[in-house]
Design an enzyme around this catalytic site. Structure first.
Site, PDB file in Angstrom:
ATOM      1  N   SER A  41       8.204  -5.108   6.496  1.00 10.61           N
ATOM      2  CA  SER A  41       7.884  -6.120   7.212  1.00 10.61           C
ATOM      3  C   SER A  41       8.319  -7.474   7.209  1.00 10.61           C
ATOM      4  O   SER A  41       7.984  -8.735   7.160  1.00 10.61           O
ATOM      5  CB  SER A  41       6.389  -6.394   7.381  1.00 10.61           C
ATOM      6  OG  SER A  41       5.269  -5.070   7.496  1.00 10.61           O
ATOM      7  N   ASP A  72       6.472  -3.896  10.566  1.00  7.06           N
ATOM      8  CA  ASP A  72       4.624  -3.064  10.949  1.00  7.06           C
ATOM      9  C   ASP A  72       3.857  -3.665  12.409  1.00  7.06           C
ATOM     10  O   ASP A  72       2.989  -2.702  12.463  1.00  7.06           O
ATOM     11  CB  ASP A  72       4.463  -4.426  10.106  1.00  7.06           C
ATOM     12  CG  ASP A  72       4.036  -6.267   9.576  1.00  7.06           C
ATOM     13  OD1 ASP A  72       5.202  -6.646  10.802  1.00  7.06           O
ATOM     14  OD2 ASP A  72       3.591  -6.459   9.334  1.00  7.06           O
ATOM     15  N   ARG A 108       0.834  -0.872   0.186  1.00  2.00           N
ATOM     16  CA  ARG A 108       0.345   0.201  -0.432  1.00  2.00           C
ATOM     17  C   ARG A 108       1.206   1.209   0.024  1.00  2.00           C
ATOM     18  O   ARG A 108       2.216   0.874   1.029  1.00  2.00           O
ATOM     19  CB  ARG A 108      -1.038  -0.103   0.707  1.00  2.00           C
ATOM     20  CG  ARG A 108      -1.974  -1.446   1.179  1.00  2.00           C
ATOM     21  CD  ARG A 108      -2.724  -1.138   2.766  1.00  2.00           C
ATOM     22  NE  ARG A 108      -3.121   0.320   2.047  1.00  2.00           N
ATOM     23  CZ  ARG A 108      -3.879   0.727   3.190  1.00  2.00           C
ATOM     24  NH1 ARG A 108      -4.226   1.123   4.530  1.00  2.00           N
ATOM     25  NH2 ARG A 108      -5.556   1.532   2.779  1.00  2.00           N
TER      26      ARG A 108
HETATM   27 MG    MG Z   1       0.108  -5.623   7.190  1.00  2.00          MG
END
Ligand code: MG
Ligand code: ADP
Length: 530
Positions: free
Chosen positions: A194, A247, A130
Site C-alpha cells: 500500500s 490495498d 499480515r
Molecule cells: Mg490495511
C-alpha cells in the site's frame, strides 16, 4: 456610621430614612451575594466553577475549533479541484507533473464470486503486516487464516533488502505453521503493497515514493514484485508472486466478490487512498489493449491531493506542524488531514496549544509549574484515543476521563472533558467530510445509479462517527440520482490481493508447478467422500 448619620437628620425624616437604610442594606446584601456568586463562578482557581462553561461560547477555543470547520461550499470547491487534479493524473501530457498519480492497476475484471483456488497473500499496510492463506470456494465464500507480524522500525527505515527478507521470514514461518511448505506445489501469492507504485503489469510495479513512515533505501524506482520474489527465492520457499495490488484495489475486489455493485475501494487506516472503476477512454496513460471490459481500476493515490498547494486555504497551523515534523514534508497533504497516522497528532497539537494558552487542564501544573504529560511529545495522543473520547455520549465522560488519566491528567474537570471531546469531534469530522467530498467526486463521475463503496482500515472500523459524518457530508454533495452505500470489507485488502492472484494464476497456469485449483478440488472431493 449610620447612627451618626441619623443624628444629623430631622426627626420626621427618620422613618423614611430607616426604610431607605433597610432597603440599602438589603440591596447591598443581595448585590454582595451576587458579586460573590459571580466571582465564584468566574474564579480561575475554583474547579467546580468552570462546570457549566460551554466551550462553544469560549471565543479563544471556538476560534481554534472553527478553523477546522468546512461548509458545503468549501467542499464543492475542493471537489472541483480534486476532479481537475484527477484529469491531470490521467492524461499522458500532464501525468508527470500531476500530484494525484491515478495509476492504472491492470485489474480490469471485477470478481463475480465464482473464483476458486488456494492462494497466499501478504498485506503490508503501514502499521500492520499480515500473512494470509485464503481458500476461495467458488460460491462467494472465502475461508481465511491469517497472522499479524510486526515490522520493526529498523526494517521500515533500513535497507530495502532487509525489509523484504523480513517479510519473507514471516511468510515462511506462517507457511510452516499452516503445513504449506510442501514440495511439488507452488502457491500463487498476491501482494498488497500500500505505497504509491507505478504499475507496469499485474506482477510488476515500481515504487514512486515511500509514505506512512517508511523510507527504506534502494527501493524507489525498483520493481517491488521482483524484490519480493528475489527474497522468496533466496529463502527457497514454494511461492510465486502473481500479482501486486494496492490495498484500495484489494478492498474493492474483496467486496465485489460478495457484492458486485462495488465500484469504489476506500482505505481509512494508517493512510488514506481510494480506487474506482474508470472507462478506458478516459485513461490517457493506458498502454494496454482496449478489449472488453473497456474499464480498469484506477489507484488514485489521493493522499497526495493538495501537495501543489491547492488545499492551503483550509490548512491550519496544526496541519502545517504535522507536516513539518513528518518524514515527508510537503507530501501527502490530503492524507495528513484525514488518516489514522496523523489524526491523533493534530488533536495533540491543538490540546497542547490550548494548554500553553491556559485554556485547558488548569490546575494540573506541578509545584514547578510543569505538566507531566505525553501531550508534550510527538505521537503522545493516539488516534485510537480520538475514537475512545468520541464514544462518550452524555455528560459522564467516563471514556474521556480514562484517556486523559492515561496521559497524565489526573481528575480532569468536566470542562476539560467537554473541550477535549469537542476538539476530537471537529478534527475527525473534518477528516470524514474531506473523505466524503472525495467519494462524491467519484460517484458523480462514474454516473452509476447505485454504488457500493468497499472500505477497509481501522479508522473507519473503530471510529464511532466517521461513517456517519462521511454519509452526511455526501448527502449534500452527491447527485441526487445516485445512491451509495458503504460495505466494510473484513480483511479486504489481503483477500482482494488473493483474488487477483488467483485469477492471474488460473489465466497463466505455466506460472505454477501444480494448479492450485486442483488443490481445492482435491480437498472438496476428499470432504465429500468422508
Ligand atoms: Mg490495511
Ligand atoms: P494499515 O494501515 O497498516 O493497513 P489499519 O487499517 O489497522 O492498518 O490502520 C492502522 C491505523 O489505524 C493506525 O495507524 C491508527 O492510527 C488507526 N487506528 C487504530 N485503532 C484505531 C481506533 N480504535 N480508532 C481510530 N483509529 C485507529
Amino acid at each position: 456610621m449610620s447612627l451618626v448619620f441619623v443624628e444629623t437628620i430631622p426627626y420626621n425624616s427618620i422613618s423614611s430614612l430607616l426604610r431607605k437604610v433597610a432597603y440599602g442594606l438589603a440591596t447591598t446584601c443581595v448585590l454582595g451575594t451576587a458579586v460573590y456568586i459571580g466571582y465564584s463562578v468566574a474564579s480561575p482557581d475554583n474547579h467546580s466553577s468552570k462546570r457549566y462553561r460551554n466551550p462553544e461560547l469560549n471565543d479563544e477555543i471556538e476560534k481554534v475549533v472553527s478553523s477546522l470547520k468546512l461548509n458545503d461550499e468549501q467542499l464543492k470547491h475542493i471537489m472541483h479541484c480534486l476532479e481537475e487534479e484527477m484529469n491531470a493524473g490521467l492524461s499522458s501530457e500532464t501525468h508527470k507533473q500531476a500530484t494525484i498519480k491515478m495509476f492504472p492497476s491492470f485489474v480490469r475484471h471485477i470478481p463475480d464470486g465464482t473464483e476458486r483456488g488456494q492462494v497466499l497473500a501478504l498485506d503490508l499496510g503501514g502499521t500492520n503486516f499480515r500473512v494470509l492463506s485464503i481458500k476461495l470456494r467458488g460460491n462467494s465464500h472465502i475461508e481465511l487464516t491469517s497472522k499479524i507480524f510486526l515490522v520493526p522500525q529498523s526494517a521500515m527505515i533500513g535497507d530495502g533488502k532487509r525489509l523484504f527478507r523480513h517479510l519473507v521470514e514471516c511468510l515462511a514461518e506462517f507457511m510452516k505453521k499452516e503445513h504449506l511448505l510442501q514440495s511439488g506445489i507452488c502457491y500463487p501469492l498476491g501482494f498488497t503493497f500500500s505505497f504509491p507504485c507505478k504499475q507496469e503489469s499485474l506482477a510488476s510495479a515500481r515504487l514512486t515514493t515511500w509514505t506512512k513512515g517508511f523510507s527504506c533505501a534502494d527501493v524507489i524506482n525498483e520493481d517491488v514484485v521482483k524484490l519480493l520474489q528475489d527474497a522468496i527465492d533466496e529463502k527457497g520457499i514454494n511461492v510465486k508472486c502473481a500479482a501486486l495490488v494496492n490495498d484500495t484495489v484489494g478492498t474493492l475486489m474483496a467486496c465485489a466478490y460478495k457484492e458486485p455493485a462495488t465500484s469504489i475501494g476506500l482505505i481509512l487506516g494508517t493512510g488514506t487512498n481510494a480506487c474506482y472503476i474508470e472507462d478506458l477512454d478516459k485513461v490517457g496513460t493506458w498502454n494496454g489493449d482496449h478489449d472488453e471490459p473497456k474499464q480498469v481500476i484506477i489507484n488514485m493515490e489521493w493522499g497526495a491531493f493538495g501537495d501543489n498547494g491547492c488545499l492551503n486555504h483550509i490548512r491550519t497551523k496544526y496541519d502545517e506542524e504535522v507536516d513539518l515534523s513528518s518524514i515527508n514534508p510537503g507530501q501527502q497533504t490530503f492524507e495528513k488531514m484525514i488518516s489514522g497516522m496523523y489524526m491523533g497528532e493534530i488533536v495533540r497539537l491543538i490540546i497542547l496549544d490550548l494548554l500553553q494558552r491556559e485554556l485547558l487542564f488548569l490546575g494540573h501544573r506541578d509545584t514547578y509549574g510543569d505538566y507531566k504529560t505525553p501531550i508534550y511529545n510527538r505521537g503522545g495522543f493516539y488516534t485510537k484515543f480520538v475514537s475512545t473520547v468520541e464514544t462518550d455520549e452524555g455528560i459522564k465522560f467516563s471514556n474521556t476521563r480514562r484517556v486523559l488519566e492515561d496521559i497524565g491528567i489526573r481528575n480532569p474537570t468536566f470542562d476539560d472533558c467537554v473541550i477535549v471531546q469537542h476538539i476530537c469531534r471537529q478534527v475527525s469530522k473534518r477528516a470524514a467530510r474531506l473523505a466524503g467530498a472525495g467519494l462524491a467526486v467519484l460517484i458523480n463521475r462514474m454516473g452509476k445509479p447505485t454504488v457500493t463503496i468497499g472500505v477497509d482500515g481501522s479508522l473507519y472500523r473503530y471510529h464511532p462517527r466517521f461513517k456517519r459524518n462521511m454519509e452526511r457530508s455526501m448527502e449534500g454533495l452527491v447527485n441526487k440520482d445516485f445512491k451509495f452505500k458503504f460495505a466494510l470489507s473484513d480483511d479486504g485488502s489481503g483477500k482482494g490481493a488473493a483474488l487477483v492472484a488467483c485469477v492471474a494464476a488460473h489465466n497463466a497456469p505455466e506460472l505454477l508447478t501444480k494448479h492450485t485449483r486442483e488443490i481445492i478440488d482435491d480437498k472438496t472431493s476428499e470432504a465429500n467422500s468422508d
